[in-house]
Design a protein around this motif. Structure first.
Motif, PDB file in Angstrom:
ATOM      1  N   SER A 160       0.836  -1.209   0.000  1.00 36.51           N
ATOM      2  CA  SER A 160       0.000   0.000   0.000  1.00 36.51           C
ATOM      3  C   SER A 160       0.871   1.260   0.000  1.00 36.51           C
ATOM      4  O   SER A 160       0.608   2.215  -0.726  1.00 36.51           O
ATOM      5  CB  SER A 160      -0.900  -0.027   1.233  1.00 36.51           C
ATOM      6  OG  SER A 160      -1.537   1.180   1.400  1.00 36.51           O
ATOM      7  N   SER A 161       1.919   1.221   0.803  1.00 37.09           N
ATOM      8  CA  SER A 161       2.811   2.370   0.912  1.00 37.09           C
ATOM      9  C   SER A 161       3.548   2.621  -0.415  1.00 37.09           C
ATOM     10  O   SER A 161       3.634   3.756  -0.879  1.00 37.09           O
ATOM     11  CB  SER A 161       3.792   2.102   2.056  1.00 37.09           C
ATOM     12  OG  SER A 161       4.843   2.995   2.009  1.00 37.09           O
ATOM     13  N   VAL A 162       4.052   1.554  -1.008  1.00 43.25           N
ATOM     14  CA  VAL A 162       4.789   1.690  -2.277  1.00 43.25           C
ATOM     15  C   VAL A 162       3.886   2.273  -3.365  1.00 43.25           C
ATOM     16  O   VAL A 162       4.265   3.183  -4.089  1.00 43.25           O
ATOM     17  CB  VAL A 162       5.367   0.311  -2.717  1.00 43.25           C
ATOM     18  CG1 VAL A 162       5.830   0.339  -4.156  1.00 43.25           C
ATOM     19  CG2 VAL A 162       6.505  -0.107  -1.815  1.00 43.25           C
TER      20      VAL A 162
ATOM     21  N   SER B 201       1.009   3.989  -2.971  1.00 43.46           N
ATOM     22  CA  SER B 201       0.505   5.341  -2.698  1.00 43.46           C
ATOM     23  C   SER B 201       1.574   6.397  -2.988  1.00 43.46           C
ATOM     24  O   SER B 201       1.259   7.521  -3.348  1.00 43.46           O
ATOM     25  CB  SER B 201       0.007   5.458  -1.263  1.00 43.46           C
ATOM     26  OG  SER B 201       1.082   5.270  -0.380  1.00 43.46           O
ATOM     27  N   LYS B 202       2.838   6.003  -2.843  1.00 44.14           N
ATOM     28  CA  LYS B 202       3.927   6.961  -3.146  1.00 44.14           C
ATOM     29  C   LYS B 202       4.390   6.830  -4.595  1.00 44.14           C
ATOM     30  O   LYS B 202       5.304   7.546  -5.018  1.00 44.14           O
ATOM     31  CB  LYS B 202       5.107   6.703  -2.201  1.00 44.14           C
ATOM     32  CG  LYS B 202       4.825   7.131  -0.769  1.00 44.14           C
ATOM     33  CD  LYS B 202       5.956   6.712   0.146  1.00 44.14           C
ATOM     34  CE  LYS B 202       5.545   6.865   1.594  1.00 44.14           C
ATOM     35  NZ  LYS B 202       6.373   6.045   2.488  1.00 44.14           N
ATOM     36  N   ASN B 203       3.801   5.905  -5.316  1.00 44.12           N
ATOM     37  CA  ASN B 203       4.149   5.639  -6.719  1.00 44.12           C
ATOM     38  C   ASN B 203       5.658   5.393  -6.879  1.00 44.12           C
ATOM     39  O   ASN B 203       6.286   5.919  -7.811  1.00 44.12           O
ATOM     40  CB  ASN B 203       3.680   6.793  -7.610  1.00 44.12           C
ATOM     41  CG  ASN B 203       3.724   6.416  -9.076  1.00 44.12           C
ATOM     42  OD1 ASN B 203       3.757   5.235  -9.425  1.00 44.12           O
ATOM     43  ND2 ASN B 203       3.742   7.410  -9.954  1.00 44.12           N
ATOM     44  N   MET B 204       6.196   4.622  -5.961  1.00 43.29           N
ATOM     45  CA  MET B 204       7.631   4.322  -6.043  1.00 43.29           C
ATOM     46  C   MET B 204       7.894   3.415  -7.246  1.00 43.29           C
ATOM     47  O   MET B 204       7.113   2.524  -7.543  1.00 43.29           O
ATOM     48  CB  MET B 204       8.098   3.634  -4.745  1.00 43.29           C
ATOM     49  CG  MET B 204       8.214   4.620  -3.592  1.00 43.29           C
ATOM     50  SD  MET B 204       8.145   3.807  -2.013  1.00 43.29           S
ATOM     51  CE  MET B 204       9.785   3.137  -1.894  1.00 43.29           C
TER      52      MET B 204
ATOM     53  N   SER C  14       5.254   2.326  -9.828  1.00 42.11           N
ATOM     54  CA  SER C  14       4.445   1.130  -9.554  1.00 42.11           C
ATOM     55  C   SER C  14       2.981   1.294  -9.958  1.00 42.11           C
ATOM     56  O   SER C  14       2.342   0.325 -10.385  1.00 42.11           O
ATOM     57  CB  SER C  14       4.525   0.783  -8.073  1.00 42.11           C
ATOM     58  OG  SER C  14       4.255   1.928  -7.300  1.00 42.11           O
ATOM     59  N   SER C  15       2.460   2.526  -9.849  1.00 47.09           N
ATOM     60  CA  SER C  15       1.037   2.735 -10.194  1.00 47.09           C
ATOM     61  C   SER C  15       0.771   2.366 -11.639  1.00 47.09           C
ATOM     62  O   SER C  15      -0.245   1.756 -11.957  1.00 47.09           O
ATOM     63  CB  SER C  15       0.645   4.189  -9.967  1.00 47.09           C
ATOM     64  OG  SER C  15       0.670   4.460  -8.606  1.00 47.09           O
TER      65      SER C  15
END
Lengths: 168, 172
Positions: B96-98, B100-103, B106-107
């Motif tokens: 979820s964290s990855v 939401s930050k679009n690291m 990833s999105s």
């Protein structure tokens, strides 16, 4: 001559009126036909909705059995399977000051209120030992017709038990 | 404008008037019947279209739910053999964290898998918590029919297993 033409005119008028009536009858029949066709048309199949419901219900039993309950301040963790097994046979486990049946019932009712009740499902859920109902958790289905019926058998050291959920 | 026929006495012809009234009544009745028919047909068509769009929405949500529930990124490592739907709590949080930050972009990667949808895991027992795994919506449709799938979330540190629900909504 005049009389003959008058008669002809009257007959022509009568024929026209008959034709008019015929047209009205045909139109009424057509309208009735359409209305009946649409009202008697079978409802669209609910395959998609029922598949989604079946999918939800098939996971329900195993997930409940494997979920855990913290039974003491020291952090003693018990699975629902353990609690239900004890409820069916031994009656030895105490969980937060409650006997295993009450503790299991409380947890399952809490889960159901946040899932099936919220999704507005009508359901019956029991924990059985053979044909004997050990824990009747919810008995909301009044009709014998089921929408879905799921059985989750689970083994205990004393014998088999089953979690049954029926939606209607 | 044609003048109304007059009888010998000078008054308008009553028979003619009656016939005119008859014709008008017939036309009115026929029009009403046609309107009723039209309303019935349109209502039925609208209901069919609505049902179809709901069906398509549920089907799409089911597809997304199946894809999301089979992602190895969030699955439990030990319990997969026992229960087909077990997710690791810490992996869910990290995922979820990855996203939401679009690291690492990833999105975009998960958009190809999950499309216009929202995937949420709602933990019910233990400490209730909602973990949004994925949420992307570029359509005007803000709400849709949800598909719910009961899943088990395991905290590998405390060895607790929570009853949770994976809720999938698709937007189209």
């Amino acid at each position: 001559m005049k009389m003959a033409s008058g008669k002809k005119l009257t007959r022509g008028k009568a024929q026209m009126e008959t034709m008019g009536l015929l047209i009205i009858v045909i139109l009424v029949t057509l309208v009735l036909f359409f209305v009946l066709t649409f009202s008697l048309k079978p409802k669209p199949d609910e395959d998609t909705g029922s598949f989604a419901r079946e999918q939800a219900m098939s996971n329900f039993g195993p997930t409940i059995l494997e979920s855990t309950v913290k039974c003491s301040m020291e952090g003693r963790i018990r699975t629902m399977r353990e609690l239900l097994s004890d409820c069916g046979y031994e009656h030895e486990i105490r969980c937060n000051g409650l006997d295993s049946c009450t503790a299991a019932n409380q947890t399952i009712v809490e889960i159901l209120s946040l899932t099936l009740d919220k999704w507005e499902y009508t359901y019956t859920m029991t924990i059985d030992k053979g044909d004997i109902v050990v824990l009747p958790i919810a008995l909301n289905c009044t009709s014998s017709k089921s929408s879905t019926f799921e059985e989750t058998p689970f083994g205990t050291t004393h014998g088999p038990m089953t979690l049954r959920i029926r939606t209607c | 404008m044609a003048k109304a026929k007059k009888s010998k006495s000078g008054f308008p012809n009553k028979k003619g008037q009656m016939q005119n009234a008859e014709t008008i009544i017939v036309i009115v009745i026929v029009t009403i019947m046609m309107l009723i028919g039209l309303v019935v047909v349109v209502k039925n068509r609208m209901r069919e279209v609505k049902n179809n769009s709901e069906d398509i929405s549920v089907q799409r949500a089911m597809e997304v739910a199946i894809v999301a529930s089979n992602m190895n990124e969030i699955k439990c490592s030990e319990y997969t053999a026992m229960i087909k739907t077990c997710y690791d709590y810490h992996r869910l949080k990290a995922f979820s964290s990855v996203l939401s930050k679009n690291m690492h972009n990833s999105s975009l990667f998960y958009y190809y898998l999950l499309g216009n949808s929202k995937v949420e895991v709602k933990i019910i027992t233990g400490t209730p918590e909602n973990i949004t795994l994925y949420n992307y919506n570029d359509s005007a449709n803000k709400s849709s029919f949800p598909v719910n799938m009961p899943v088990m979330v395991m905290n590998s540190m405390t060895k607790e297993s929570y009853f949770a629900v994976m809720e999938v909504r698709t937007h189209s």
